[in-house]
Design an enzyme around this catalytic site. Sequence first.
Site, PDB file in Angstrom:
ATOM      1  N   GLU A 171      27.573  15.513 -44.225  1.00  0.00           N
ATOM      2  CA  GLU A 171      26.271  15.880 -43.692  1.00  0.00           C
ATOM      3  C   GLU A 171      25.126  15.885 -44.701  1.00  0.00           C
ATOM      4  O   GLU A 171      24.000  15.525 -44.346  1.00  0.00           O
ATOM      5  CB  GLU A 171      26.351  17.276 -43.069  1.00  0.00           C
ATOM      6  CG  GLU A 171      27.259  17.369 -41.874  1.00  0.00           C
ATOM      7  CD  GLU A 171      27.447  18.809 -41.456  1.00  0.00           C
ATOM      8  OE1 GLU A 171      28.249  19.515 -42.115  1.00  0.00           O
ATOM      9  OE2 GLU A 171      26.787  19.243 -40.516  1.00  0.00           O
TER      10      GLU A 171
ATOM     11  N   GLU B  50      32.006  18.044 -31.344  1.00  0.00           N
ATOM     12  CA  GLU B  50      32.610  19.256 -31.906  1.00  0.00           C
ATOM     13  C   GLU B  50      32.891  20.243 -30.775  1.00  0.00           C
ATOM     14  O   GLU B  50      33.935  20.871 -30.727  1.00  0.00           O
ATOM     15  CB  GLU B  50      31.679  19.897 -32.955  1.00  0.00           C
ATOM     16  CG  GLU B  50      32.285  21.149 -33.581  1.00  0.00           C
ATOM     17  CD  GLU B  50      31.458  21.749 -34.714  1.00  0.00           C
ATOM     18  OE1 GLU B  50      30.626  21.040 -35.298  1.00  0.00           O
ATOM     19  OE2 GLU B  50      31.659  22.941 -35.011  1.00  0.00           O
TER      20      GLU B  50
ATOM     21  N   ARG C  59      23.142  28.549 -39.831  1.00  0.00           N
ATOM     22  CA  ARG C  59      22.955  27.521 -40.856  1.00  0.00           C
ATOM     23  C   ARG C  59      21.462  27.247 -41.096  1.00  0.00           C
ATOM     24  O   ARG C  59      21.057  26.969 -42.223  1.00  0.00           O
ATOM     25  CB  ARG C  59      23.731  26.239 -40.543  1.00  0.00           C
ATOM     26  CG  ARG C  59      23.890  25.348 -41.763  1.00  0.00           C
ATOM     27  CD  ARG C  59      24.853  24.209 -41.548  1.00  0.00           C
ATOM     28  NE  ARG C  59      26.248  24.548 -41.808  1.00  0.00           N
ATOM     29  CZ  ARG C  59      26.803  24.613 -43.019  1.00  0.00           C
ATOM     30  NH1 ARG C  59      26.103  24.348 -44.102  1.00  0.00           N
ATOM     31  NH2 ARG C  59      28.067  24.937 -43.149  1.00  0.00           N
TER      32      ARG C  59
END
Length: 767
Positions: A706, A226, A304
């Site tokens: 995920e 990413e 997160r």
Amino acid sequence: MKNIDSKGHVTGKSLYLDDIPVRQGTLHAVVFFSPVAHAKITGLDLTAAKNYPGVIDIMTAHDIPGENQIGGIIPDELLFAENETDFLGQPIVLVVAESERIARRARQLIKITFEELEIVTDPRKAAEKGLLLTPPSIFSMGDPEKKWSRCKYVFEGSVEQAGQEHLYLETQGAYCYPAENGNLMVHSSTQSPTAAQRTIAKVLGISMNQIQVDVVRLGGGFGGKEDQATAPAVLVALASQKLEKPVKLVFSRSDDMQMTGKRHPYSSDFKIGLSSDFKILSYEVTYYQNGGASNDLSPAISHRTLFHTTNSYFIPDVKATLYSCKTNLPPNTAFRGFGAPQGMFVMESAIAKAAMELHVPASLIQKRNLLKENDLFYYGQKARQVNIRKTWKTLCDEYRLQEKQKEIETFNQRNKIYKKGLALMPITFGISFTNISMNQARALVHIYHDGSLGVSTGAIEMGQGVNTKMLQVAAHAFSIDPKRIKIESTNTTRVSNTSPTAASSGADLNGNALLVACNALLLRLKSFAASMLGATKKDIEFIKEKVYLKGKETDLTWEKLIQQAFLNRVNLTEHGHYATPVIHFDVEKGKGHPFAYHVYGTAAFVVKVDVLRGIYEVEEVDIVHDFGDSLNQTIDIGQVEGALVQGIGYMTMEELRYNNEGKLLSNSLSTYKVPDIYAVPKVLNVTPLKTTGHSLAVMGSKAVGEPPLLYGPGVYFAIQNAMREFNPQYASFDAPMTPEKVLMGLYPQNKSVAEPAKTEKRLLKTE
Ligand code: MTE
Ligand code: LUZ
Ligand code: MOS
């Protein structure tokens, strides 16, 4: 529908970066990186390497025409270290040669001298020294401090979690060649072509429109590409620009493992308070995140973790503090779950600790506290269409968990050498990038005048099947044969300003953008068909390659319609843009509605531990997962299976070890053990929850990439439960649970196998 890549993969015909036929005159690069974790560079002797036959150039920070800066969120990461290095693996020099072999040999001739500086690898030590990557983040609701006195039980503890190596089959790499007028063509194995494009522009001092990034597919990314695929892309672009030659760089496995960041290790403290009937009233947690030497994606990962602090439970008073700590390790980065597994593991450890102290099954505390409709997540979002209790109940009923628990108890009474354990793991995962502006995507659809389609989106295929899903979306929109549709490579010139394919949102964001484009074309084609048939557009439908008028099939086929539309100069190309509605978040306050929706599920793990040897077997995993209205159940169940095994690896055998000098000890596949076929649970059942899906999921099909990794902690607690049948005092929370740890945990003071401990009754109570 089958994954459109299946055949290519099994016949070896699928193309990856390293399969691109190189152009004549292609040069090959390798990176010389810092051999120490923290030092002042006092000398760099490149002479011998430069003079090695076949070496074309040796590049350092001095060769950068733009900025020596590749930080994705915060500009704090150099492409090449200059005066100081702050992790082992940090690039210092790029060797460019006629072949990779020559480049590698020349690399060995580089001489570096340095003055060593203090090395910090432990996040708590870093925090003590004030070495933080960003100011501490705090999210809270209510005030736990005020609630402890009202709790009947309060427990505290600490939790350790190691990192995880991505081990994508295809290592990081990029290939660049110059086009005319200073433009560059870059092939990259990246989840984020736009990040590569943007950063190349910055480092090379050119504009984004001069750079075309193209990605066919990745041999796995798992978050590791990413952000961290950017550096190799920038390196080849830099060399290619300077030398005006094609340049290729593909990391060896060993370079890749040493240079790139991994899942963040965390060290955490918790305090949990419960009422007499086991309702969690109050929860306080402090996370020390091991960020590595620079930010990379750590700020987003921190958020997160905070968002997933309470896992699937409603807790009225919560305070979570996160220190993102700067250490002398490679910058840790995105990895499937993106900080959520760490937060959830601490929550589950707190519950396990309470359960142990209170002599009740953890599942009883878990179940009592599961989210209900309209409960408030502590970051301010109201829980809607909550499916967690449904997945829990379906799991318990369908897989007879109460009976299983009884069977396990009987087994444990009868066996001295083997002990079994059962644990449940409920999961709740928020879908959307936590950074609101990233929740947008684009798509470009061409209908060629023979009726075939070329579809481009910003989605990157990395094995998760997003291209198959895109194809299904387009085929469904026009009701045409999927064989007519080609999914093009992901290319920044065709589809610009892409968000990374990440956050499990690839299919949702790009699929919805694709629907926008398809629907615009559909409207236009309906108008045209109506004009051909002398009707109005609302009476026209397309069904299975035929035009229907007022519900009746006509003899106008898809192909004929398109041919006529082209001859009549109808525009057969459309671009679509989609931005997730509803979501908003105020980072300062830590409140808002950051997620389009949540994905739910519950897993049950049964493990068998050999108390003589410390080894264990995952006997059975049963999962009830909320796929919504799945577009492709074969692919989605594959995602659950793959993520589950990756989660089991993370929690059991994958042991990432750095020594105190910041050197990765587990830097090859002989020292870093990942799950193989024998680590797959003997029995693995996945039941899709019956549900109608969610309006913000693409065609009701919920994101799946995920969430199932988060089942992983279930295996940890199942092993612990089995261990406690032998050593009821075992109470440490330190993942991964390797066989050595099991063995040492079973025999704290030379406990003998001959006298098994008295065990508590662990009935799985249902309310
Ligand atoms: N599946 C395979 N086979 N390979 C991968 O690299 N990456 C995972 C998941 N599933 C991955 C995978 C991660 S980290 C994410 S975020 C999602 O796929 C991304 O794809 P999606 O958004 O299309 O689900
Ligand atoms: N990447 C990112 C992610 O930039 N933001 C996110 O919220 C996210 N979530 C999961 C995985 N990658
Ligand atoms: Mo996945 S960690 O969002 O690439």
